[in-house]
Design an enzyme around this catalytic site. Structure first.
Site, PDB file in Angstrom:
ATOM      1  N   GLN A 105      17.674 127.295  13.744  1.00 50.57           N
ATOM      2  CA  GLN A 105      16.497 127.598  12.996  1.00 50.57           C
ATOM      3  C   GLN A 105      15.376 127.367  13.870  1.00 50.57           C
ATOM      4  O   GLN A 105      14.088 127.352  13.345  1.00 50.57           O
ATOM      5  CB  GLN A 105      16.555 126.647  11.612  1.00 50.57           C
ATOM      6  CG  GLN A 105      17.720 127.062  10.820  1.00 50.57           C
ATOM      7  CD  GLN A 105      17.687 126.175   9.783  1.00 50.57           C
ATOM      8  OE1 GLN A 105      18.037 124.893   9.876  1.00 50.57           O
ATOM      9  NE2 GLN A 105      17.768 126.491   8.486  1.00 50.57           N
ATOM     10  N   ILE A 107      12.234 127.112  16.937  1.00 45.97           N
ATOM     11  CA  ILE A 107      11.631 128.054  17.740  1.00 45.97           C
ATOM     12  C   ILE A 107      11.111 127.408  18.913  1.00 45.97           C
ATOM     13  O   ILE A 107      10.302 128.043  19.460  1.00 45.97           O
ATOM     14  CB  ILE A 107      10.384 128.366  16.694  1.00 45.97           C
ATOM     15  CG1 ILE A 107       9.647 127.181  16.620  1.00 45.97           C
ATOM     16  CG2 ILE A 107      10.915 129.127  15.396  1.00 45.97           C
ATOM     17  CD1 ILE A 107       8.063 127.438  15.955  1.00 45.97           C
ATOM     18  N   HIS A 125      14.636 132.109  13.127  1.00 47.17           N
ATOM     19  CA  HIS A 125      13.137 131.943  12.693  1.00 47.17           C
ATOM     20  C   HIS A 125      12.403 132.361  13.992  1.00 47.17           C
ATOM     21  O   HIS A 125      11.307 132.038  13.981  1.00 47.17           O
ATOM     22  CB  HIS A 125      12.963 130.613  12.309  1.00 47.17           C
ATOM     23  CG  HIS A 125      13.469 130.199  11.242  1.00 47.17           C
ATOM     24  ND1 HIS A 125      13.449 129.004  10.668  1.00 47.17           N
ATOM     25  CD2 HIS A 125      14.350 130.815  10.295  1.00 47.17           C
ATOM     26  CE1 HIS A 125      14.262 128.750   9.485  1.00 47.17           C
ATOM     27  NE2 HIS A 125      14.815 129.890   9.165  1.00 47.17           N
ATOM     28  N   CYS A 133       4.283 142.006  20.562  1.00 44.20           N
ATOM     29  CA  CYS A 133       3.525 143.104  19.747  1.00 44.20           C
ATOM     30  C   CYS A 133       4.301 143.389  18.418  1.00 44.20           C
ATOM     31  O   CYS A 133       5.460 143.912  18.655  1.00 44.20           O
ATOM     32  CB  CYS A 133       3.258 144.321  20.741  1.00 44.20           C
ATOM     33  SG  CYS A 133       2.473 145.559  19.771  1.00 44.20           S
ATOM     34  N   CYS A 136       4.834 147.609  19.021  1.00 40.19           N
ATOM     35  CA  CYS A 136       5.748 148.090  19.970  1.00 40.19           C
ATOM     36  C   CYS A 136       6.779 147.261  20.354  1.00 40.19           C
ATOM     37  O   CYS A 136       7.775 147.525  21.230  1.00 40.19           O
ATOM     38  CB  CYS A 136       5.039 148.820  21.263  1.00 40.19           C
ATOM     39  SG  CYS A 136       4.433 147.723  22.454  1.00 40.19           S
ATOM     40  N   CYS A 161      -0.403 148.997  23.709  1.00 42.17           N
ATOM     41  CA  CYS A 161      -0.645 150.019  22.485  1.00 42.17           C
ATOM     42  C   CYS A 161      -1.441 149.347  21.770  1.00 42.17           C
ATOM     43  O   CYS A 161      -1.932 150.250  20.616  1.00 42.17           O
ATOM     44  CB  CYS A 161       0.790 150.380  21.925  1.00 42.17           C
ATOM     45  SG  CYS A 161       1.094 148.719  20.655  1.00 42.17           S
ATOM     46  N   ILE A 242      21.660 113.073  16.510  1.00 41.57           N
ATOM     47  CA  ILE A 242      22.560 114.215  17.117  1.00 41.57           C
ATOM     48  C   ILE A 242      22.888 113.728  18.588  1.00 41.57           C
ATOM     49  O   ILE A 242      23.991 113.774  18.837  1.00 41.57           O
ATOM     50  CB  ILE A 242      21.787 115.607  17.185  1.00 41.57           C
ATOM     51  CG1 ILE A 242      21.111 115.955  15.968  1.00 41.57           C
ATOM     52  CG2 ILE A 242      22.841 116.662  17.769  1.00 41.57           C
ATOM     53  CD1 ILE A 242      22.165 116.148  14.691  1.00 41.57           C
TER      54      ILE A 242
HETATM   55 ZN   LIG Z   1       2.472 147.199  21.578  1.00 37.61          ZN
END
Ligand SMILES: [Zn+2]
Length: 251
Positions: A105, A107, A125, A133, A136, A161, A242
């Site tokens: 989970q 990032i 996530h 983008c 695209c 784009c 952990i």
């Molecule tokens: Zn793009």
């Protein structure tokens, strides 16, 4: 309490040692040990402002400016975070062929930094260490976006784009990534031991994976500082950090 924790860690390794297919599921708890703040914990920089929902990000230039300003401020907050012994233990399980991969989970990219190949990491996530983008899908590096944003004050646009560029994370109100969810389900079904490390298992639908593994006959082990709902169906619950719990595997 310390003796109890040590007993639980011994039990943990007694379950891990004979397991052939260990699938790990990690959450914020494994990364807080590397200094990355848990975005849901009180006082974290994520909780000072209301999150910007995905729709607002797409609809409003001002929301995008604010989102990027916050994003870079947060990045500065945990710049230089390194994988800890917990990450390294999971990376060793993958390297030894004992684990086909990790579902996370998080990032922060710390599983990649710990040496696990990209194709063995399923990010539910998304990933905050680069941008994409929205039109695209082209990958944009933050190191390229940031100076332009700070110089112009304009939110980044795609060089291919002209589409809207967003951090490659899943925002509030954004659909869960279907391909990642499918891969996570398939990986869960392969587990003979499902190891939860540092997730409070409250964010759905991700939180359903431990129950899926258990129903499929896997042993379920949960390492988390706080109680979680699936504790009730777990074969073992370890109330510890952990790193110390998995440290023997870190090499
Ligand atoms: Zn793009």
């Amino acid at each position: 309490m310390q003796d109890e924790t040590n007993d639980a860690i011994d039990e943990l390794h007694a379950l891990l040692d004979p397991a052939a297919v260990i699938v790990s599921f990690t959450g914020a708890g494994i990364s807080t040990e590397s200094g990355v703040p848990d975005f849901r914990s009180p006082g974290s920089p994520w909780m000072i402002h209301r999150p910007i929902p995905f729709d607002a990000f797409v609809a409003s230039r001002e929301a995008r400016v604010e989102a990027w300003r916050r994003k870079f401020a947060m990045d500065d907050h945990f710049a230089g975070a390194m994988p800890n012994r917990g990450h390294k233990a999971l990376a060793n399980l993958v390297a030894q062929g004992r684990s086909p991969g990790v579902i996370t989970q998080n990032i922060d990219g710390l599983h990649q930094d710990s040496g696990i190949p990209e194709d063995r990491i399923i990010e539910l996530h998304g990933n905050g260490t680069y941008a994409t983008c929205l039109t695209c899908g082209w990958r944009h590096e933050l190191a390229a976006i940031r100076p332009a944003f700070e110089a112009s004050g304009e939110p980044p646009r795609c060089i291919i784009c002209s589409g809207i560029v967003k951090s490659a994370t899943i925002s509030f109100g954004q659909a869960m990534p279907e391909a990642a969810m499918r891969r996570a389900h398939a990986l869960t079904m392969r587990a003979d031991l499902f190891l939860v490390a540092g997730s409070s298992l409250v964010v759905f639908p991700a939180a359903t994976f431990p129950a899926i593994a258990k129903r499929n006959g896997a042993k379920l082990v949960i390492i988390n500082r706080e109680p979680t709902e699936p504790d009730a169906i777990a074969d073992l619950v370890v109330r510890a950090e952990i790193g110390p719990a998995l440290g023997r595997l870190a090499g």
